[in-house]
Design an enzyme around this catalytic site. Structure first.
Site, PDB file in Angstrom:
ATOM      1  N   ASP A  99       5.381   7.412 -20.033  1.00  0.00           N
ATOM      2  CA  ASP A  99       4.484   8.523 -20.319  1.00  0.00           C
ATOM      3  C   ASP A  99       5.333   9.785 -20.507  1.00  0.00           C
ATOM      4  O   ASP A  99       6.494   9.828 -20.106  1.00  0.00           O
ATOM      5  CB  ASP A  99       3.514   8.679 -19.145  1.00  0.00           C
ATOM      6  CG  ASP A  99       2.635   9.900 -19.256  1.00  0.00           C
ATOM      7  OD1 ASP A  99       1.971  10.058 -20.308  1.00  0.00           O
ATOM      8  OD2 ASP A  99       2.617  10.705 -18.315  1.00  0.00           O
ATOM      9  N   ASP A 137       3.883  13.719 -20.445  1.00  0.00           N
ATOM     10  CA  ASP A 137       3.492  14.857 -19.611  1.00  0.00           C
ATOM     11  C   ASP A 137       3.357  14.447 -18.151  1.00  0.00           C
ATOM     12  O   ASP A 137       2.629  13.508 -17.816  1.00  0.00           O
ATOM     13  CB  ASP A 137       2.171  15.444 -20.115  1.00  0.00           C
ATOM     14  CG  ASP A 137       2.328  16.127 -21.458  1.00  0.00           C
ATOM     15  OD1 ASP A 137       3.144  17.054 -21.556  1.00  0.00           O
ATOM     16  OD2 ASP A 137       1.642  15.724 -22.415  1.00  0.00           O
ATOM     17  N   THR A 178       2.354   8.133 -25.085  1.00  0.00           N
ATOM     18  CA  THR A 178       1.763   9.400 -24.684  1.00  0.00           C
ATOM     19  C   THR A 178       0.400   9.618 -25.311  1.00  0.00           C
ATOM     20  O   THR A 178       0.134   9.138 -26.420  1.00  0.00           O
ATOM     21  CB  THR A 178       2.702  10.572 -25.058  1.00  0.00           C
ATOM     22  OG1 THR A 178       2.070  11.820 -24.744  1.00  0.00           O
ATOM     23  CG2 THR A 178       3.063  10.560 -26.536  1.00  0.00           C
ATOM     24  N   SER A 179      -0.442  10.365 -24.607  1.00  0.00           N
ATOM     25  CA  SER A 179      -1.744  10.753 -25.154  1.00  0.00           C
ATOM     26  C   SER A 179      -1.622  11.938 -26.100  1.00  0.00           C
ATOM     27  O   SER A 179      -2.595  12.295 -26.772  1.00  0.00           O
ATOM     28  CB  SER A 179      -2.708  11.105 -24.013  1.00  0.00           C
ATOM     29  OG  SER A 179      -2.961   9.966 -23.217  1.00  0.00           O
ATOM     30  N   LYS A 232      -5.673   6.285 -23.106  1.00  0.00           N
ATOM     31  CA  LYS A 232      -5.672   5.994 -21.676  1.00  0.00           C
ATOM     32  C   LYS A 232      -6.981   6.515 -21.073  1.00  0.00           C
ATOM     33  O   LYS A 232      -7.423   7.591 -21.464  1.00  0.00           O
ATOM     34  CB  LYS A 232      -4.473   6.663 -21.000  1.00  0.00           C
ATOM     35  CG  LYS A 232      -3.119   6.226 -21.562  1.00  0.00           C
ATOM     36  CD  LYS A 232      -2.001   7.112 -20.998  1.00  0.00           C
ATOM     37  CE  LYS A 232      -0.671   6.797 -21.671  1.00  0.00           C
ATOM     38  NZ  LYS A 232       0.406   7.694 -21.205  1.00  0.00           N
ATOM     39  N   ASP A 278       2.213   9.345 -14.302  1.00  0.00           N
ATOM     40  CA  ASP A 278       1.883  10.303 -13.240  1.00  0.00           C
ATOM     41  C   ASP A 278       0.390  10.447 -12.997  1.00  0.00           C
ATOM     42  O   ASP A 278      -0.011  10.985 -11.968  1.00  0.00           O
ATOM     43  CB  ASP A 278       2.431  11.690 -13.593  1.00  0.00           C
ATOM     44  CG  ASP A 278       1.612  12.342 -14.697  1.00  0.00           C
ATOM     45  OD1 ASP A 278       1.034  13.413 -14.450  1.00  0.00           O
ATOM     46  OD2 ASP A 278       1.525  11.769 -15.802  1.00  0.00           O
TER      47      ASP A 278
END
Length: 225
Positions: free
Chosen positions: A21, A23, A116-117, A148, A173
């Site tokens: 991931d 962020d 990543t989103s 996600k 996270d």
């Protein structure tokens, strides 16, 4: 579920690929995320603290759908596009998570991917602002039909690397990200205190506590301390 505790002795995981991931895991962008989402919450008359419990790890339009369930999705997508532009223009306070530069450097030549989103523009800008190398394989918001906590992104990352899901280790996270990794059938290393409440397989304070060693048979050992 009780919070996962920091390991007292190193945990060793064996993997063929790592899925990372961005962020909160590689990049600390909390300052920007807080600024922009708190402004959004104020505009919509929502409790900003409650909003912040939802937004980490998800695509913006998905967070909006949870927070404003009666609002048409086309409005959420339009609002999300505006917020992505704001976020991409705001790099004030974007820094690497401690240990991230060294961690990424240790993965050169080893199978790994960014999952990543964020979209391409935002992920490229944030990684650059944090002074981090972009992995060659990247799964971004544009890559998936469902973000996600759906496992699609992690499953696509594994497929692009040619590795079975069970042989991947995810670094995450957020609640949404950890749920996505678990739904993909992968082991999850939680990074930072926020991750501890969401049941990762093992928790590390930051990436200074992670060491990766190539074994030579196509696998790697991941030491988490």
């Amino acid at each position: 579920m009780p919070a996962t505790t920091m390991p007292t002795a190193p945990t060793v995981l064996t993997a063929r690929a790592l899925l990372l991931d961005m962020d909160g895991t590689l990049v600390n962008s909390d300052a920007v995320v807080e600024r922009i989402w708190r402004r959004w919450a104020e505009r919509h008359g929502l409790d900003a603290d409650e909003v912040m419990k939802v937004v980490h790890g998800r695509q913006g339009h998905a967070s909006m759908a949870l927070l404003l369930p009666d609002r048409p999705m086309e409005q959420n997508h339009a609002d999300n596009a505006r917020m992505l532009a704001e976020e991409t223009a705001d790099m004030d306070g974007v820094v690497p998570v401690s240990g991230a530069p060294e961690f990424l450097a240790s993965l050169r030549g080893l199978p790994h991917a960014l999952v990543t989103s964020a979209d391409v523009a935002l992920s490229t800008a944030r990684m650059a602002a944090a002074g981090l190398e972009l992995p060659e394989t990247r799964i971004t918001a544009e890559s998936v039909g469902a973000g996600k906590p759906d496992p699609e992104g992690f499953l696509k990352g594994a497929a692009e690397l040619g590795v079975a899901p069970a042989e991947c280790v995810v670094f995450e996270d957020s609640a949404a990200g950890i749920a996505a990794g678990r739904a993909a059938g992968m082991r999850v290393v939680g990074v930072g205190e926020r991750a501890g409440a969401h049941g990762p397989d093992v928790l590390v304070r930051d990436l200074r506590g992670v060491r990766v060693e190539a074994v030579g048979d196509g696998t790697m050992r991941v030491y988490v301390a």
